[in-house]
Design a protein around this motif. Structure first.
Motif, PDB file in Angstrom:
ATOM      1  N   ILE A 169       0.843  -1.204   0.000  1.00 34.12           N
ATOM      2  CA  ILE A 169       0.000   0.000   0.000  1.00 34.12           C
ATOM      3  C   ILE A 169       0.873   1.248   0.000  1.00 34.12           C
ATOM      4  O   ILE A 169       0.539   2.259  -0.614  1.00 34.12           O
ATOM      5  CB  ILE A 169      -0.961  -0.009   1.200  1.00 34.12           C
ATOM      6  CG1 ILE A 169      -1.888  -1.220   1.100  1.00 34.12           C
ATOM      7  CG2 ILE A 169      -1.791   1.266   1.251  1.00 34.12           C
ATOM      8  CD1 ILE A 169      -2.845  -1.370   2.254  1.00 34.12           C
ATOM      9  N   GLY A 170       2.021   1.136   0.684  1.00 34.24           N
ATOM     10  CA  GLY A 170       2.905   2.298   0.794  1.00 34.24           C
ATOM     11  C   GLY A 170       3.473   2.765  -0.531  1.00 34.24           C
ATOM     12  O   GLY A 170       3.762   3.941  -0.695  1.00 34.24           O
ATOM     13  N   ILE A 171       3.632   1.853  -1.481  1.00 35.72           N
ATOM     14  CA  ILE A 171       4.197   2.227  -2.777  1.00 35.72           C
ATOM     15  C   ILE A 171       3.335   3.246  -3.500  1.00 35.72           C
ATOM     16  O   ILE A 171       3.830   4.111  -4.204  1.00 35.72           O
ATOM     17  CB  ILE A 171       4.333   0.971  -3.666  1.00 35.72           C
ATOM     18  CG1 ILE A 171       5.371   0.047  -3.070  1.00 35.72           C
ATOM     19  CG2 ILE A 171       4.711   1.326  -5.073  1.00 35.72           C
ATOM     20  CD1 ILE A 171       5.350  -1.306  -3.704  1.00 35.72           C
ATOM     21  N   ALA A 210      -2.765   2.111   5.276  1.00 39.65           N
ATOM     22  CA  ALA A 210      -2.141   0.804   5.500  1.00 39.65           C
ATOM     23  C   ALA A 210      -2.434   0.302   6.908  1.00 39.65           C
ATOM     24  O   ALA A 210      -2.759  -0.874   7.103  1.00 39.65           O
ATOM     25  CB  ALA A 210      -0.633   0.909   5.282  1.00 39.65           C
ATOM     26  N   SER A 211      -2.369   1.192   7.914  1.00 38.84           N
ATOM     27  CA  SER A 211      -2.579   0.726   9.279  1.00 38.84           C
ATOM     28  C   SER A 211      -4.048   0.345   9.503  1.00 38.84           C
ATOM     29  O   SER A 211      -4.343  -0.609  10.218  1.00 38.84           O
ATOM     30  CB  SER A 211      -2.106   1.775  10.286  1.00 38.84           C
ATOM     31  OG  SER A 211      -2.866   2.941  10.176  1.00 38.84           O
ATOM     32  N   SER A 253       6.411  -0.346   7.376  1.00 39.54           N
ATOM     33  CA  SER A 253       6.902  -0.805   6.077  1.00 39.54           C
ATOM     34  C   SER A 253       6.343   0.075   4.975  1.00 39.54           C
ATOM     35  O   SER A 253       6.934   0.187   3.906  1.00 39.54           O
ATOM     36  CB  SER A 253       6.574  -2.275   5.844  1.00 39.54           C
ATOM     37  OG  SER A 253       5.223  -2.466   5.640  1.00 39.54           O
ATOM     38  N   ALA A 254       5.223   0.768   5.259  1.00 38.83           N
ATOM     39  CA  ALA A 254       4.704   1.715   4.265  1.00 38.83           C
ATOM     40  C   ALA A 254       5.685   2.853   4.034  1.00 38.83           C
ATOM     41  O   ALA A 254       5.766   3.391   2.934  1.00 38.83           O
ATOM     42  CB  ALA A 254       3.347   2.264   4.700  1.00 38.83           C
ATOM     43  N   THR A 255       6.470   3.206   5.062  1.00 32.90           N
ATOM     44  CA  THR A 255       7.430   4.293   4.858  1.00 32.90           C
ATOM     45  C   THR A 255       8.484   3.903   3.829  1.00 32.90           C
ATOM     46  O   THR A 255       8.842   4.706   2.986  1.00 32.90           O
ATOM     47  CB  THR A 255       8.166   4.682   6.160  1.00 32.90           C
ATOM     48  OG1 THR A 255       8.831   3.524   6.647  1.00 32.90           O
ATOM     49  CG2 THR A 255       7.236   5.219   7.196  1.00 32.90           C
TER      50      THR A 255
END
Lengths: 509, 327, 148
Positions: A264-266, A275-276, A310-312
């Motif tokens: 989702i982070g991409i 994402a959370s 991990s989204a970061t």
């Protein structure tokens, strides 16, 4: 593959050189501190320190800024767990079960799991970033307005899964949140909506003041006046660490959160918040004990905290591979390297291998540093709970106000926090969940804009949502979700009718 | 308890008028330079080196504060309403003349008006350039305009937002060339660039620095520029003026303003400071790295540039009008 | 009245106010093909009215409003008043002064702590957070008329 390893080796020799190591460490420390401050998340943190990096060279600057970025994501969970104030917008979901765990005396465990989850997610997603950056970035760019519309619709459907109480109540809360998200300048036509001459409302209600109000301030309002204030918790040393059982329960959520958050982070946008939320919903659905969610489920902390971390790294994929500012934070980081005369763009990896690989390697190092930094801090932070509540809550209130104000230097945000605090307190009294309101405020402007952009692209034809393969797939997934839910609903309904019929028959006999 | 509340608020009321303080020699305390856009944007990236250079010349701290929101209106309104003592300055972009005009279009009380500011100096001015994805058939601006004539309203472009700078550039071109394009607003210059790189729109007007790497990598193609002269980094890209559209002139510029009513000696001191500051090698170096040309104008000259630009933009905004009224 | 009835009616009323305001502010509705600025808000308000009415209709069995326990309302109002004081004072009195006063008031006026303790605690929280975030981390905090 061999080449990648070679490059990575060269990267590590950059990352482990003392000056780079030093700047990574400084970034991590500052990030953790800034992240602990409620509201002031990674964006405000790196924005504030951007000018300080102008004197450094490009590699040092970006290593330090990245340290602040993921340091703040680590720190965000602290106030969520200890005080029920979202440290940054992506920690809203951590507030729910994290705070519940803290009240049960498991604050140490919650903080430790959040830190370890963040570490696993951080490291795991860098592997993804390194191996898959170019193809994934190209894929992410294929997300245009119609794809986003489909994604956000899917996000709203996920919300239906999240609700534990009555479905109608959750829907009402989502609608309320979406409505609140409508305040501000209409991006498509320039109309000011419901702003009543307050220019600061032009950008809408910020997620941070709303989240801090609905969670943090509402909690204070509800607890401070109780005849018996929340009891003081005296954590003992051996209770700081998670039990074997808690570790077992958080293993898979961390893994799932990592993958989900990265994917989702991409996508360019405010992805880490979403994402959370998605991770929380998934964990609740997957869990064998969904009834524990909201009352201190370990998975409810492990999943979302891993996902937002991990989204970061996910967000850095389009930034590094294509030079695309995929969100406010990567935009600031791109500016930081531009200031040093490095042109961010698709050729960055070839032209600046030292910067790229040094950066990747320093992210590995930084995550280890953060884990070492944060685990001892757990022991320190839980002592906050020893402070008697009459002394604690004024401090929390001041802390929350400081954070909310500092995001935009805006008193209007403090007012928003006040009003949403009152709203949150009332809703709580009336037995409503407030998390869907926050998700609504996040999604509303995004969903509306992308819907209307899509229609502008297609000249008003709704066919654009089914003609484009990614959008169509996402919508199909959403439809399947609804049908699945409807099916079980109908079956349960039939069950109930059958039972009623049986009972009537029984009466008739 | 009630008494306590009353006491607190009385105190507040008492203390408010105390804000007025005696005047001293200028400058004797830190100066704030307000950047009405978030860190990392053009305004912020220009404001930082400007503040650093001013600080050196004045030997007095100059801090940058980002007062962001509502496409810059929040920060601009803040400076317009602050005390005209030379301690609160504004680093504004072209949008300073657009916002009041847009307010007029909607018949709403303007957040601020242009004549609430005293222009001090122009720091930089960068013409926008027209870029299209490299896989599109248009090789020249002529191809593009001819195709747009054939298919009115079919060719789409992204912008930094409705009435934003990138939108106005395209509007001025559309009007000059008599074409109609399809506008897809996005929330900023970054998302606008993402949209064209992803192939979701057909064209974009953008500052040269932002798209240069993508032109080099061959993802995008530059067709023409809105400037008076060609862009130094793109000597082969003609201007719309050369192509016979003299009305399609547009710059993303940055200038320093003070609130109206700032005493003339203070303004003179600031003008002199900025003149020296833009000559500082560090400042030149910083702007070079951003690939933003320094264009310094002050006094009469800046006022003339500013007025002409404001007139063009005001006309542009009025032509756009309220979007849904034109459907 | 039960809690659900009150909440349902309240939400529906709020949605109706939004609808009325959209009309009063003359926000164009647009069409389904080209939604205007009031289109999505109107849809959402409609959804909120429906769900509000549903909640109220099904709300007969919810607990009665009085049964929830509103004992903390005095505290809540006082805390909200302190928040309002902070919002009004922050840029006028400066961060340190406003926060010290707010915190001291909460401790003395509401929690009945002794004046000396309250002042010491309040001042150290205000000055400490200011030092950490403003001085060390360069989060700019307002100074107000007195430079505090």
């Amino acid at each position: 593959m061999l080449e990648t390893l070679g490059n990575l080796g060269a990267g590590f020799s950059v990352a482990l050189s003392p000056p780079i190591l030093f700047y990574a460490f400084v970034g991590c420390v500052i990030g953790t501190l800034v992240g602990v401050l409620p509201g002031v998340g990674p964006l405000a943190g790196i924005s504030l320190l951007l000018p300080a990096t102008f004197g450094l060279d490009a590699t040092r600057a970006i290593v330090m800024l990245a340290g602040i970025y993921y340091g703040a994501m680590y720190g965000g969970s602290t106030t969520s767990i200890l005080m029920r104030i979202p440290g940054e917008a992506a920690s809203v979901m951590t507030c729910i079960d994290g705070y519940a765990m803290a009240r049960k005396g498991r604050a140490g465990a919650a903080l430790a799991i959040a830190a370890v989850g963040s570490y696993v997610a951080g490291t795991g997603s860098i592997v993804g970033l390194m191996a898959l950056a170019p193809p994934l970035a190209t894929f992410a760019l294929r997300f245009g307005p119609p794809e986003y519309t489909a994604l956000y619709v899917l996000g709203l459907l996920v919300l239906a899964y999240m609700s534990s109480g009555s479905m109608v109540k959750s829907l009402a809360m989502a609608a309320l949140g979406l409505l609140l998200g409508m305040v501000g300048i209409d991006q498509m036509t320039g109309y000011f909506r419901y702003a009543y001459g307050v220019v600061e409302l032009g950008d809408g209600l910020g997620v941070v003041p709303v989240a801090v109000g609905l969670f943090g301030v509402a909690e204070i309002l509800a607890s401070a006046g109780q005849p018996a204030p929340p009891e003081v918790i005296k954590p003992r040393m051996r209770e700081l660490l998670p039990t074997r059982q808690e570790w077992r329960e958080s293993g898979w959520p961390i893994a799932r959160g990592t993958v989900l958050g990265f994917l989702i982070g991409i996508l360019p946008g405010s992805a880490h918040i979403i994402a959370s939320f998605v991770s929380y919903a998934v964990e609740k659905r997957w869990s064998r004990h969904p009834e524990q969610f909201g009352h201190g489920a370990v998975a409810g902390v492990a999943g979302p905290e891993s996902a937002n971390n991990s989204a970061t790294s996910g967000a850095m994929v389009p930034m590094l591979a294509l030079g695309v500012p995929s969100g406010p934070i990567p935009a600031v980081m791109l500016a930081a390297i531009m200031v040093h005369g490095v042109a961010p763009g698709p050729l960055l990896i070839q032209q600046q291998p030292q910067l790229f690989w040094g950066f990747i390697a320093s992210m590995y190092v930084g995550n280890v540093m953060l884990l070492i930094l944060n685990l001892p801090l757990v022991g320190l932070f839980v002592n906050i709970l020893r402070v008697p509540y009459p002394y604690l809550y004024p401090a929390i209130l001041i802390f929350a106000t400081l954070g909310v104000y500092a995001v935009n230097n805006s008193v209007v945000d403090v007012w928003i926090m006040l009003v949403t605090g009152l709203l949150g307190w009332l809703l709580r009294k009336l037995d409503f969940e407030t998390a869907p309101v926050v998700l609504g405020v996040v999604l509303a402007p995004l969903l509306e804009l992308s819907l209307r952009q899509s229609l502008a692209m297609s000249d008003g034809h709704y066919g654009i949502f089914v003609q484009r393969p990614i959008a169509a797939t996402l919508l199909a997934a959403g439809a399947a979700l609804v049908l699945l839910n409807l099916y079980s609903f109908v079956r349960r309904g039939l069950d109930w009718r059958a039972k009623l019929a049986l009972a009537e028959k029984g009466e008739a006999q | 308890m009630r008494q306590g509340v009353v006491t607190l608020f009385t105190l507040l009321a008492l203390v408010t008028p105390l804000a007025a303080m005696a005047q001293e020699a200028y400058p004797s305390r830190p100066i704030t330079l307000v950047a009405p856009f978030p860190p990392g944007g053009v305004a912020d990236l220009t404001a930082r080196p400007v503040a650093a250079a001013m600080e050196k010349v004045l030997r007095n701290p100059v801090g940058v504060v980002n007062k962001t929101g509502a496409a810059g209106a929040v920060g601009m309104q803040y400076v317009a309403a602050s005390k005209p003592d030379g301690y609160t300055l504004l680093l504004a972009l072209s949008s300073i003349s657009i916002i009041p005009e847009a307010d007029k279009v909607f018949d709403r009380p303007p957040a601020f008006t242009v004549d609430q500011f005293a222009p001090i100096a122009l720091i930089s001015a960068d013409p926008t350039i027209l870029v299209v994805p490299a896989d599109k058939p248009w090789k020249t601006a002529k191809d593009f305009i001819e195709d747009a004539r054939k298919r009115p309203g079919q060719i789409s472009y992204s912008s930094s937002g409705i009435y934003g700078t990138l939108h106005m550039a395209m509007e001025l071109l559309s009007h000059a060339a008599g074409i109609r394009l399809r506008h897809i607003p996005t929330p900023g210059a970054g998302p606008a660039l993402t949209a064209i790189l992803g192939g979701h729109v057909d064209a974009l007007a953008s500052g040269p620095a932002v798209v240069l790497p993508h032109l080099k990598s061959g993802k995008l193609r530059a067709l023409a520029g809105w400037g008076d002269k060609r862009v130094a980094a793109l000597p082969d890209v003609p201007t719309f003026k050369e192509l016979g559209y003299p009305d399609a002139e547009f710059y993303i510029w940055a200038g320093v303003f003070a609130p109206k009513g700032t005493p003339e000696p203070v303004l003179a001191k600031l003008r002199e400071t900025l003149r020296v500051a833009v000559g500082e090698p560090e400042f030149k170096g910083a702007m070079d790295k951003l690939e933003t040309p320094i264009v310094f104008k002050q006094g009469e000259e800046f006022q003339k540039f500013f007025d002409a630009d404001a007139r063009r933009l005001a006309a542009g905004v009025r032509k756009v009008g309220r979007v849904e009224d034109k459907k | 009245m039960t809690t659900d009835r009150v909440a349902g009616i309240g939400l529906a009323l709020f949605a109706l106010i939004i609808l009325e305001e959209s009309w009063r502010l003359r926000l164009p509705l647009g069409t389904m093909a080209m939604p205007g600025p009031a289109y999505v808000p109107a849809l959402l308000a409609g959804a909120l009215v429906v769900s509000g009415v549903l909640i109220a209709a099904q709300g007969a069995r919810a607990p009665r409003l009085g049964a929830v326990g509103w004992g903390e309302w005095r505290h809540a109002v006082a805390i909200l008043a302190v928040c309002a004081f902070i919002a009004l004072g922050l840029e006028r009195l400066g961060y340190r002064l406003t926060m010290s006063l707010a915190c001291a008031f909460l401790l003395v006026g509401i929690e009945r702590k002794s004046l000396v303790t309250a002042l010491v605690v309040a001042a150290s929280i205000a000055v400490g957070t200011h030092y950490l975030f403003d001085t060390l981390l360069r989060v700019q905090l307002p100074r107000g008329a007195f430079g505090l």
